[in-house]
Every structure is written in C-alpha cells, then in structure tokens.
Design an enzyme around this catalytic site. Structure first.
Site, PDB file in Angstrom:
ATOM      1  N   HIS A  51     -27.105 -32.302 170.881  1.00  0.00           N
ATOM      2  CA  HIS A  51     -25.914 -33.026 170.426  1.00  0.00           C
ATOM      3  C   HIS A  51     -26.205 -34.487 170.098  1.00  0.00           C
ATOM      4  O   HIS A  51     -25.399 -35.154 169.457  1.00  0.00           O
ATOM      5  CB  HIS A  51     -24.782 -32.906 171.453  1.00  0.00           C
ATOM      6  CG  HIS A  51     -24.936 -33.762 172.667  1.00  0.00           C
ATOM      7  ND1 HIS A  51     -25.466 -33.294 173.848  1.00  0.00           N
ATOM      8  CD2 HIS A  51     -24.605 -35.049 172.910  1.00  0.00           C
ATOM      9  CE1 HIS A  51     -25.455 -34.258 174.748  1.00  0.00           C
ATOM     10  NE2 HIS A  51     -24.934 -35.329 174.206  1.00  0.00           N
ATOM     11  N   ASP A  57     -28.514 -26.857 174.065  1.00  0.00           N
ATOM     12  CA  ASP A  57     -28.429 -28.307 173.890  1.00  0.00           C
ATOM     13  C   ASP A  57     -29.797 -28.971 174.035  1.00  0.00           C
ATOM     14  O   ASP A  57     -29.921 -30.047 174.610  1.00  0.00           O
ATOM     15  CB  ASP A  57     -27.431 -28.915 174.882  1.00  0.00           C
ATOM     16  CG  ASP A  57     -26.981 -30.308 174.461  1.00  0.00           C
ATOM     17  OD1 ASP A  57     -27.074 -30.627 173.265  1.00  0.00           O
ATOM     18  OD2 ASP A  57     -26.553 -31.093 175.337  1.00  0.00           O
ATOM     19  N   SER A  88     -27.688 -39.204 177.529  1.00  0.00           N
ATOM     20  CA  SER A  88     -27.952 -37.876 176.984  1.00  0.00           C
ATOM     21  C   SER A  88     -29.386 -37.751 176.493  1.00  0.00           C
ATOM     22  O   SER A  88     -29.847 -38.572 175.695  1.00  0.00           O
ATOM     23  CB  SER A  88     -27.015 -37.588 175.812  1.00  0.00           C
ATOM     24  OG  SER A  88     -25.821 -37.031 176.239  1.00  0.00           O
TER      25      SER A  88
END
Length: 513
Positions: free
Chosen positions: A154, A184, A255
């Site tokens: 993402h 992911d 992230s």
C-alpha cells in the site's frame, strides 16, 4: 494517595535512597524485590518490612546497539505522482485517492486535505500537470547488498515515481519489482551496491512478551525508533497472513519498516494499527517475515505471486455447530459456497462439508485453509479430509491457480414454492422443492421453509431458507423431514444445514429453550 509524612526508613536507608537502589543496576550485594502496593502500604504504616532480598531477573533493554546495527538498513520511501492524475471527484477535500487509502489503512479519519492529520504540507495543483507531487511517505528496509528493498504494497501502489533515501542522505529513484495486495508486501529496486542488508530472523522463535523495536519514518520523521513487546502471535486479520501483534508505537509513515528482535534480526514488516481515535492506541500489526520472505522471493522471480485455489467460500465452525453435528471440537473450515466448475466442484466437495485436513496438514481454523491451499503449487493433486454427515472421508482435488475474479456459484434468495407442506415440533412449516427449483439451485433435494416460529426462529431460521440436512441426515423431501424431526428429543440440540441465498450454513435449534 500518599500523604506527606516522615521519611520512610528501611534498614537505615531513606525512601529516596531505596528508590535509587531499586532503579540502580543490580549488584551482588544490593538486589531487591518490591512486593507491590501492599509493601508500600506496610512501610507507610510502620509495619514490619516486606521488602526481601532476592535475585532480579533482568534490567530494561538497551536498544542503542541495535539501532546502530540495523538503522543504516532502514530507508525512507517517498511516493510521487503527476499533479493532474486525480480520480473523478477529487477525493476527500482534494486529498488524492492513494493518500486516502494510506490513511484508511491506519484507521485515521480522512483529513480535509494534504495538511490534515498525518499529512505533509505539500502544495498541489501548481499549474504544471507534468511536475510530480509528493503523494505519501513510508519506510522500507534493504534485503540485499545490490539494492532490493522490501516495503508494504500500500506504500507503493499507484505511485508514478519512488524516491528511496538512505540514512547517509543518498537518494535513489526506485522501480517496483512487484507487489502483492493480499499480503501487503512489495519489493522495489534501487541501482546501488555494497548496501547494508538486514538479517532475517526466525519467527517461530519469537515469543509473546519478547522485546521488539521498530525503525521508520512516522509522519515523515526519518529514522524514528520505538520499542515495545510482542502482544500476540498469529492474529487473524487477513486472508493469507497471521499477523504479529505488538504494542510498539506505529504511525503513518512507519508502514513498510522493520520489526526487529533483540538479536538485531528482522521478524516482521510493520503494516497496520488498530485505532478508534485516529491515533496510536497500543495495538500494532506486523507481517511475519517468513511469510513476507516467501512472497518477496516470488516477486523477485516472477514479478507476481502464484497461489493455489480450490474454489470454495468458507466460514468458521462454532463450538455449538461442532458439538451438534458430531465433530466434537470446533475445528476446520465449513464450505458455504462452491465455485461452479471449479476444482472443488469437479472433485465432489459439497456445501456444508467441513474441511479438516489438506494433505495431512490440520486445518485448525477456517483462516488456515486459504493459507495452506494458497501455498500449494497449482496443478498438483491434493487430498482434502472432509467431515460430512457424521463421518470423515478423503477427496482428491486438483489445485488450480488463483484467479482474482473467481466467485462462488450464485443462487436465488428464495426457492420456488413446492407442495405438500409439513410442520414439525421445531417450529417449522416446510414444503417440497419442485424439480425446476432443484435444477435452478443445483440441489438434489431439500425442503423450503414456509413459516418459522418458536425454537427455530430463535435459532435464526427464516422463511425462504432451504433445509438440506438435519442432524447429519440428508433431507430429500417433506416426508423425510417429518420423519427425521419426529425422532428429535425435546431437550437435544439439533443441527440444521441451511441454504440461504448463495451460501450454506449450520444453525443449531434448541427445542427445550
């Protein structure tokens, strides 16, 4: 509340000295155990001492060496897009769709624009549609000395350009090798050599309560270090991944950064947080590095991930259902729907089957099935152990390659009306299905529920449901339905396999309640 009073004494020491003793590094002649609030209360009241000499198991960890060791392997990733590239509608208050996904991933309310919570103060729409504008920020870590970097899917999805910045401030344009939205995980490549690569750890050795550390770029603040403990392992928050849960402070920008154990090994990729307020709430999730590593290997080799599938829709098996159908323990994955013409359909798997093993590997919970099948090479024959109507059987299935568009076989929400209504003590009035209805629903038998009350209504049955089996006995028509329900004990829980719309489920009727 502790009120001001005389200085507490313990073996000739003031309370401040005692606190310093407890906080100081333990030595052979000076080690203490604090007995909790009761000990402090006893001391305050002049009671006999409850502080006892004893060994200290360990001190708080020092992360400085880990930061020096792993820090140079962590990178900052900035994603860019063309200013004119915007989805119809312009997103939320001018925020581009990619950044919207970034905020949603972290459970943060969408800001009114790029200057909202977690955003960067980046001007947009300067009149030059060809000028790349910053879209988001994330983290990553170096997998190999020749420039392969792992991050989250993402982070890079939808970006026109990627800029990777090392801790020594060198900046590189990166290309996306491949990414996999289901896990992911993404791999990008920069043209550099002699880079400091991370060492990957063994997730099976990771223990709940173990100290771990994260390095990343929360809100764009590069090389930020946070630490905490492993809160849980194998959290089921995704189809293909059992996440590592920690209380390490993770925020937007973290992230794709590494989760590091006390040996300086990467054990996970920081991916998600749970939040109701939009801020960090003490629950973070990381992708286990062994799972991520397998995905990364495929991305580097093929540019995509190849997964197996058998074409079923599944649901968990509850304790009540397991006991009522004779399975005993709540284990396995219940088949709710079957893809028409798919591998399971061709092999003879039926809706209502409980898949308990795949090639001898135990399916302990429903989430295990897609992981096991997904890791199976497409084209290979695999043996499924299923529990069907009170007994186990083995069924061979040829695994196909996963297709994103594969869907479960549809059916109408209501079966056409038949004839010969019948009523049972369970609170159900049913009728036969016509031959045309059976062909349309692709059923061999079953009865349609025309009315429901009492125990059946409390169990969740509805008018229009199609009953396929009762207490592991297949129901072909009303006559058989009446015969089976007549033998039901009033105090016994009864399992009913029900088709509703396109799905099959088990419901448990308790006549005595």
């Amino acid at each position: 509340m502790i009120q001001p009073g005389p200085v507490w004494q313990h073996k000739g020491e003031s309370m401040s000295e005692l606190v310093r003793s407890l906080n100081a590094p333990a030595t052979a002649g000076r080690r203490w155990i604090l007995g909790g609030a009761l000990a402090l209360s006893a001391l305050a009241c002049g009671a006999p001492s409850v502080l006892a000499a004893g060994p200290v198991r360990g001190e708080l960890p020092d992360f400085t060496e880990l930061v020096e060791k792993v820090g140079p392997s962590v990178v900052n990733i900035r994603t860019l897009e063309r200013a004119g590239k915007a989805a119809p509608g312009g997103g939320s208050g001018g925020l581009d769709p990619g950044m919207e996904e970034f905020f949603r991933r972290f459970g943060i309310p969408l800001p009114g624009g790029p200057n909202g919570p977690g955003g960067r103060n980046v001007p947009r729409g300067n009149g030059n549609d060809d000028e790349p504008q910053q879209r988001g920020v994330g983290s990553g870590f170096i997998l190999s000395t020749d420039g392969y970097v792992m991050t989250n899917a993402h982070v890079v999805d939808g970006a026109d350009e990627l800029l990777v910045t090392l801790t020594d401030k060198r900046e590189f344009k990166a290309r996306i090798v491949g990414f996999d939205k289901r896990t992911d995980v993404a791999v990008v490549k920069i043209e550099a050599s002699g880079l400091p690569a991370v060492k990957l750890g063994d997730v099976s050795r990771l223990k709940v309560g173990e100290w771990v550390m994260a390095i990343g770029s929360p809100f764009g603040l590069e090389n930020s270090v946070t630490a905490g403990i492993v809160s849980a392992k194998a959290r089921d928050t995704g189809d293909y991944l059992p996440f590592i849960q920690t209380d390490v402070a993770i925020n937007p920008g973290n992230s794709g950064g590494p989760l590091i154990n006390m040996r300086g090994e990467v054990v996970g990729i920081n991916s998600q947080i749970y939040s109701r307020s939009g801020g960090f709430m003490g629950i973070s999730f990381a992708i286990p590095i062994d799972e991520a590593g397998r995905v990364a290997d495929q991305l580097r080799a093929n540019g995509r991930v190849i997964r197996g599938r058998i074409g079923v829709t599944i649901a968990p098996v509850t304790k009540d259902v397991a006991e009522s159908i004779g399975l005993g323990r709540a284990t396995g994955a219940m088949v709710r729907g079957i893809e028409s013409g798919g591998p399971a359909d061709k092999a003879g798997i039926e809706a209502g089957d409980i898949i308990t093993k795949v090639d001898g590997k135990v399916v302990d919970k429903s989430a295990d099935l897609p992981r096991i099948v997904g890791a199976t090479r497409p084209g290979s024959a695999t043996v499924l152990q299923v529990f069907r109507r009170g007994g186990y059987r083995d069924i061979s299935v040829t695994v196909a390659e996963f297709e994103p568009d594969a869907t479960a076989r549809p059916a109408h929400s209501e079966a056409p009306r038949g004839a010969a209504p019948g009523k049972s003590a369970l609170g159900l009035t049913v009728s036969d299905l016509s031959d045309a209805a059976k062909r349309e629903l692709k059923l061999r038998g079953g009865v349609k529920v025309d009315a429901v009350d009492g125990a059946a209504a409390r169990a969740g049955l509805r008018e229009g449901d199609v009953i396929l089996a009762i207490d592991n006995t297949e129901v072909a028509d009303v006559k058989q339905f009446v015969a089976v329900t007549a033998k039901v004990e009033k105090s016994k829980a009864v399992s009913v396999m029900v088709r509703r719309g396109e799905w099959v489920n088990y419901l448990v009727i308790r006549p005595g309640r």
